[in-house]
Design a protein around this motif. Sequence first.
Motif, PDB file in Angstrom:
ATOM      1  N   CYS A   1     -21.009  33.244  57.770  1.00 36.52           N
ATOM      2  CA  CYS A   1     -22.272  33.450  56.814  1.00 36.52           C
ATOM      3  C   CYS A   1     -23.394  32.405  57.197  1.00 36.52           C
ATOM      4  O   CYS A   1     -24.479  32.852  57.395  1.00 36.52           O
TER       5      CYS A   1
ATOM      6  N   VAL B   1     -25.840  40.902  52.691  1.00 37.03           N
ATOM      7  CA  VAL B   1     -24.824  41.786  53.653  1.00 37.03           C
ATOM      8  C   VAL B   1     -25.960  42.896  53.915  1.00 37.03           C
ATOM      9  O   VAL B   1     -26.354  43.344  53.027  1.00 37.03           O
TER      10      VAL B   1
ATOM     11  N   ALA C   1     -24.597  32.396  60.892  1.00 36.65           N
ATOM     12  CA  ALA C   1     -25.600  33.463  61.035  1.00 36.65           C
ATOM     13  C   ALA C   1     -26.763  33.373  60.399  1.00 36.65           C
ATOM     14  O   ALA C   1     -27.708  33.720  60.910  1.00 36.65           O
TER      15      ALA C   1
ATOM     16  N   ILE D   1     -26.148  40.070  58.929  1.00 38.12           N
ATOM     17  CA  ILE D   1     -24.663  40.048  58.707  1.00 38.12           C
ATOM     18  C   ILE D   1     -24.181  41.363  58.090  1.00 38.12           C
ATOM     19  O   ILE D   1     -24.837  41.950  57.312  1.00 38.12           O
TER      20      ILE D   1
ATOM     21  N   VAL E   1     -18.652  40.585  60.283  1.00 35.37           N
ATOM     22  CA  VAL E   1     -17.826  39.743  59.840  1.00 35.37           C
ATOM     23  C   VAL E   1     -16.666  40.444  59.264  1.00 35.37           C
ATOM     24  O   VAL E   1     -16.885  41.042  58.296  1.00 35.37           O
TER      25      VAL E   1
ATOM     26  N   ALA F   1     -22.644  35.547  51.774  1.00 33.87           N
ATOM     27  CA  ALA F   1     -23.884  35.688  52.298  1.00 33.87           C
ATOM     28  C   ALA F   1     -24.956  35.137  51.272  1.00 33.87           C
ATOM     29  O   ALA F   1     -26.065  34.647  52.045  1.00 33.87           O
TER      30      ALA F   1
END
Length: 252
Positions: free
Chosen positions: A50, A106, A53, A60, A34, A99
């Motif tokens: 995010c 992440v 995902a 991510i 990302v 996230a």
Amino acid sequence: MTSIDLNADLGEGFGRWRLTDDEGLLSVVTSANVACGFHAGDPATMRRVCALAAERGVTIGAQVSYRDLAGFGRRTMDVPPAELAAEVAYQIGALEVFARAAGTRVAYVKPHGALYNRVVLDDEQAAAVVDGVLLAGGALPVLGLPGSRVLERAGRAGLPVVPEAFADRAYTDEGTLVPRVQEGALVTDPDAVVARAVGLARSGAVTACSGARIEVRARSLCVHGDTPGAVELARRVRARLEASGVRVAAFA
């Protein structure tokens, strides 16, 4: 069974401008690199990607870049190491906020564009990227070209390393990517891209632009999200991989 991760660069837009079909690609890939605002992306885009995902179970990753929004992060820049480390940490931290808001985190870091290519051979810039990852906290895996300085530096710092391959980029005999400014740097024939993806996953090798067969051992395979027909090409790549007995799954 052979297993490989399928990643794509996502969130590459800014304001009303969008380059990548994030929703389409998130239905195919297993990891999402990302954009964190330095080469593309903005807070609203990062939050949206995010959330999508997380909803679809896609891992991510923070795609960190030189501060080059106008040049899409593809222009060569000389950034002092301490400044670059701080900027890498800043980008990771920004994405981590969104996230976590989406109920995930992440899970890795991948440099973008000119930074990605620079840290293949430039030890000082590679060390700065790793310092930035460490500054952001946590032992985040680093994606990069096999044999690159950034993966060597990351490994020495105790970070997990994930070698990566590209089915749609031409390779030199040394295993590096042919610069985009050179003719033939991009592999545009969909059939060739699909065949190269399977070869990379199953045999860990690819044909270089010279015709030589070179070894490229990778745990993750990138399909670029900014090429025309990227979603359909990614679907074809994944379908052929799975039909060839390759399990497509996130590494993180």
